[in-house]
Design a protein around this motif. Structure first.
Motif, PDB file in Angstrom:
ATOM      1  N   GLY A   1      70.671 -11.220  35.132  1.00  0.00           N
ATOM      2  CA  GLY A   1      70.890 -12.708  35.580  1.00  0.00           C
ATOM      3  C   GLY A   1      71.618 -12.678  36.995  1.00  0.00           C
ATOM      4  O   GLY A   1      72.084 -13.563  37.572  1.00  0.00           O
ATOM      5  N   GLU A   2      72.028 -11.623  37.203  1.00  0.00           N
ATOM      6  CA  GLU A   2      72.822 -11.314  38.569  1.00  0.00           C
ATOM      7  C   GLU A   2      71.776 -10.543  39.588  1.00  0.00           C
ATOM      8  O   GLU A   2      70.905  -9.955  39.433  1.00  0.00           O
ATOM      9  N   VAL A   3      72.347 -10.661  40.984  1.00  0.00           N
ATOM     10  CA  VAL A   3      71.548  -9.929  42.113  1.00  0.00           C
ATOM     11  C   VAL A   3      72.339  -9.053  42.640  1.00  0.00           C
ATOM     12  O   VAL A   3      73.549  -8.909  42.800  1.00  0.00           O
ATOM     13  N   THR A   4      71.640  -8.115  43.426  1.00  0.00           N
ATOM     14  CA  THR A   4      72.479  -7.205  44.332  1.00  0.00           C
ATOM     15  C   THR A   4      71.313  -6.926  45.713  1.00  0.00           C
ATOM     16  O   THR A   4      70.337  -7.284  45.224  1.00  0.00           O
ATOM     17  N   GLY A   5      71.887  -6.596  46.617  1.00  0.00           N
ATOM     18  CA  GLY A   5      71.293  -6.288  47.902  1.00  0.00           C
ATOM     19  C   GLY A   5      71.287  -7.510  48.787  1.00  0.00           C
ATOM     20  O   GLY A   5      70.494  -7.535  49.799  1.00  0.00           O
ATOM     21  N   GLU A   6      71.990  -8.400  48.363  1.00  0.00           N
ATOM     22  CA  GLU A   6      71.985  -9.661  49.057  1.00  0.00           C
ATOM     23  C   GLU A   6      72.621  -9.330  50.502  1.00  0.00           C
ATOM     24  O   GLU A   6      72.130 -10.297  51.502  1.00  0.00           O
ATOM     25  N   ILE A   7      73.667  -8.618  50.826  1.00  0.00           N
ATOM     26  CA  ILE A   7      74.173  -8.321  52.305  1.00  0.00           C
ATOM     27  C   ILE A   7      72.772  -7.966  53.159  1.00  0.00           C
ATOM     28  O   ILE A   7      72.969  -8.545  54.335  1.00  0.00           O
ATOM     29  N   ALA A   8      72.191  -6.794  52.892  1.00  0.00           N
ATOM     30  CA  ALA A   8      71.079  -6.418  53.802  1.00  0.00           C
ATOM     31  C   ALA A   8      70.154  -7.518  53.790  1.00  0.00           C
ATOM     32  O   ALA A   8      69.337  -7.512  54.745  1.00  0.00           O
ATOM     33  N   LEU A   9      69.813  -8.155  52.343  1.00  0.00           N
ATOM     34  CA  LEU A   9      68.868  -9.366  52.509  1.00  0.00           C
ATOM     35  C   LEU A   9      69.232 -10.318  53.903  1.00  0.00           C
ATOM     36  O   LEU A   9      68.202 -10.904  54.449  1.00  0.00           O
ATOM     37  N   LEU A  10      70.466 -10.702  54.043  1.00  0.00           N
ATOM     38  CA  LEU A  10      70.924 -11.765  54.892  1.00  0.00           C
ATOM     39  C   LEU A  10      70.820 -11.055  56.309  1.00  0.00           C
ATOM     40  O   LEU A  10      70.250 -11.796  57.451  1.00  0.00           O
ATOM     41  N   ASP A  11      71.378  -9.743  56.640  1.00  0.00           N
ATOM     42  CA  ASP A  11      71.148  -9.394  58.208  1.00  0.00           C
ATOM     43  C   ASP A  11      70.183  -8.384  58.413  1.00  0.00           C
ATOM     44  O   ASP A  11      70.116  -8.059  59.546  1.00  0.00           O
ATOM     45  N   GLY A  12      69.391  -7.998  57.381  1.00  0.00           N
ATOM     46  CA  GLY A  12      68.520  -7.071  57.771  1.00  0.00           C
ATOM     47  C   GLY A  12      68.641  -5.759  58.027  1.00  0.00           C
ATOM     48  O   GLY A  12      68.083  -4.930  58.373  1.00  0.00           O
ATOM     49  N   LYS A  13      69.900  -5.284  58.114  1.00  0.00           N
ATOM     50  CA  LYS A  13      70.500  -4.079  58.174  1.00  0.00           C
ATOM     51  C   LYS A  13      70.421  -3.198  57.048  1.00  0.00           C
ATOM     52  O   LYS A  13      70.211  -3.602  55.989  1.00  0.00           O
ATOM     53  N   PRO A  14      70.675  -1.737  57.399  1.00  0.00           N
ATOM     54  CA  PRO A  14      70.364  -0.697  56.170  1.00  0.00           C
ATOM     55  C   PRO A  14      71.453  -0.917  55.107  1.00  0.00           C
ATOM     56  O   PRO A  14      72.543  -1.750  55.078  1.00  0.00           O
ATOM     57  N   ARG A  15      71.107  -0.463  54.002  1.00  0.00           N
ATOM     58  CA  ARG A  15      72.041  -0.908  52.677  1.00  0.00           C
ATOM     59  C   ARG A  15      73.259  -0.193  53.097  1.00  0.00           C
ATOM     60  O   ARG A  15      73.595   0.990  53.705  1.00  0.00           O
ATOM     61  N   SER A  16      74.389  -0.746  52.415  1.00  0.00           N
ATOM     62  CA  SER A  16      75.823  -0.279  52.655  1.00  0.00           C
ATOM     63  C   SER A  16      76.337   0.477  51.435  1.00  0.00           C
ATOM     64  O   SER A  16      77.358   1.077  51.508  1.00  0.00           O
ATOM     65  N   ALA A  17      75.298   0.614  50.382  1.00  0.00           N
ATOM     66  CA  ALA A  17      75.928   1.492  49.298  1.00  0.00           C
ATOM     67  C   ALA A  17      74.569   1.786  48.541  1.00  0.00           C
ATOM     68  O   ALA A  17      73.530   1.393  48.782  1.00  0.00           O
ATOM     69  N   ASP A  18      74.578   2.454  47.395  1.00  0.00           N
ATOM     70  CA  ASP A  18      73.642   2.959  46.625  1.00  0.00           C
ATOM     71  C   ASP A  18      73.408   2.067  45.411  1.00  0.00           C
ATOM     72  O   ASP A  18      74.684   1.604  44.927  1.00  0.00           O
ATOM     73  N   ALA A  19      72.185   2.162  44.702  1.00  0.00           N
ATOM     74  CA  ALA A  19      72.298   1.218  43.207  1.00  0.00           C
ATOM     75  C   ALA A  19      71.338   2.259  42.622  1.00  0.00           C
ATOM     76  O   ALA A  19      70.223   2.611  43.065  1.00  0.00           O
ATOM     77  N   THR A  20      71.873   2.177  41.248  1.00  0.00           N
ATOM     78  CA  THR A  20      71.210   3.281  40.280  1.00  0.00           C
ATOM     79  C   THR A  20      71.202   2.323  38.801  1.00  0.00           C
ATOM     80  O   THR A  20      72.280   1.733  38.707  1.00  0.00           O
ATOM     81  N   ALA A  21      70.186   2.560  38.143  1.00  0.00           N
ATOM     82  CA  ALA A  21      70.261   2.230  37.067  1.00  0.00           C
ATOM     83  C   ALA A  21      71.108   2.860  36.105  1.00  0.00           C
ATOM     84  O   ALA A  21      71.179   4.073  35.559  1.00  0.00           O
ATOM     85  N   LEU A  22      72.139   1.960  35.383  1.00  0.00           N
ATOM     86  CA  LEU A  22      73.140   2.562  34.469  1.00  0.00           C
ATOM     87  C   LEU A  22      72.539   2.547  32.881  1.00  0.00           C
ATOM     88  O   LEU A  22      72.846   3.437  32.315  1.00  0.00           O
ATOM     89  N   GLU A  23      71.596   1.664  32.898  1.00  0.00           N
ATOM     90  CA  GLU A  23      70.707   1.973  31.657  1.00  0.00           C
ATOM     91  C   GLU A  23      69.142   1.639  32.075  1.00  0.00           C
ATOM     92  O   GLU A  23      68.998   1.036  33.263  1.00  0.00           O
ATOM     93  N   ASP A  24      68.195   1.607  31.105  1.00  0.00           N
ATOM     94  CA  ASP A  24      66.804   1.180  31.351  1.00  0.00           C
ATOM     95  C   ASP A  24      66.919  -0.290  31.789  1.00  0.00           C
ATOM     96  O   ASP A  24      67.561  -0.996  31.098  1.00  0.00           O
ATOM     97  N   SER A  25      66.111  -0.596  33.042  1.00  0.00           N
ATOM     98  CA  SER A  25      66.353  -1.971  33.454  1.00  0.00           C
ATOM     99  C   SER A  25      65.189  -2.510  34.038  1.00  0.00           C
ATOM    100  O   SER A  25      64.261  -1.772  34.501  1.00  0.00           O
ATOM    101  N   THR A  26      64.852  -4.045  33.788  1.00  0.00           N
ATOM    102  CA  THR A  26      63.694  -4.547  34.643  1.00  0.00           C
ATOM    103  C   THR A  26      64.309  -5.356  35.763  1.00  0.00           C
ATOM    104  O   THR A  26      65.233  -6.216  35.528  1.00  0.00           O
ATOM    105  N   LEU A  27      63.671  -5.208  36.770  1.00  0.00           N
ATOM    106  CA  LEU A  27      64.226  -5.644  37.995  1.00  0.00           C
ATOM    107  C   LEU A  27      63.118  -6.644  38.713  1.00  0.00           C
ATOM    108  O   LEU A  27      62.003  -6.528  38.360  1.00  0.00           O
ATOM    109  N   MET A  28      63.568  -7.648  39.528  1.00  0.00           N
ATOM    110  CA  MET A  28      62.644  -8.538  40.220  1.00  0.00           C
ATOM    111  C   MET A  28      63.318  -8.205  41.819  1.00  0.00           C
ATOM    112  O   MET A  28      64.144  -8.634  42.158  1.00  0.00           O
TER     113      MET A  28
END
Length: 234
Positions: free
Chosen positions: A83-110
């Motif tokens: 129910g939460e989002v991530t990657g919203e900063i890069a979404l706004l400015d289109g610049k490279p990611r500022s951090a890493d994102a890793t699945a802490l458990e099996d996950s379904t993403l949109m």
């Protein structure tokens, strides 16, 4: 992995204050254009420096946002739940990611592409305000993490993190708070910037003192008042 149906995805996204601000037709349009993706525990979602052309909404599971310290140690900055989002900063400015994102458990993403979301953001004051709220929450979490590293020793950082996890993911029973999120000592070490061995030693000492315990493979806080004192919160 069976995909989540349209209505289930829609209901889940409406639990997010960001997507809840969208009109029904706008949300349905974004859902129609989004890509559903399944990731296994430990799998990389995106890496620091990657192109920031999309935002990720978590439909199920949990994503860990992390960065690397100057000493080369991996530090967890945030956990992103269903129910939460991530990657919203890069979404706004289109610049490279500022951090890493890793699945802490099996996950379904949109995966929501920048070009599909920005037109709604620029045309809706309410959606823009919700996005500001999300960004402010991220900033507060990051500031708290950095402040803990600057002001607290390891027991203090670990105590404060366990208390926060207990507040967010804990269930009280039999006089103690059991974390419903499964975390290893390696995971805890990444929260507080130290090795698994160091966390092992501290947790073992707290277990012997009855401050924390292991309950069905999960951590239970038995004496929160002691942890609050160690965390400087009493």
């Amino acid at each position: 992995m069976r995909q989540m149906d349209h209505e289930s995805r829609r209901r889940l996204l409406l639990s997010s204050p960001l997507f809840d601000a969208l009109p029904r037709e706008a949300l349905d349009d974004i859902l129609a254009q989004a890509i559903e993706k399944f990731v296994r525990r430990g799998q990389t979602v995106f890496q620091k420096g990657d192109e920031g052309s999309y935002m990720v909404a978590v439909l199920s599971g949990r994503i860990r946002i992390s960065d690397t310290s100057l000493e080369g140690r991996e530090v967890t900055l945030n956990l992103i739940d269903a129910g939460e989002v991530t990657g919203e900063i890069a979404l706004l400015d289109g610049k490279p990611r500022s951090a890493d994102a890793t699945a802490l458990e099996d996950s379904t993403l949109m995966v929501v592409e920048r070009r599909h979301f920005l037109p709604y953001l620029t045309s809706s004051n309410e959606l823009a305000l919700r996005m500001i709220d999300v960004l402010c929450e991220r900033l507060r979490d990051t500031s708290e993490t950095l402040g803990n590293f600057a002001m607290l020793d390891l027991p203090g950082r670990l105590a404060r993190k366990l208390l926060k996890l207990a507040a967010e993911y804990g269930n009280s029973a039999n006089g103690r708070i059991r974390l419903e999120i499964r975390l290893s000592h390696t995971d805890l070490g990444r929260f507080v910037g130290c090795s698994r061995e160091t966390v092992n030693k501290q947790m073992r000492a707290w277990e012997e003192a009855g401050i924390v315990a292991r309950d069905g493979g999960r951590i239970a806080v038995c004496k929160p008042t002691v942890l609050r004192r160690l965390a400087g919160q009493d």
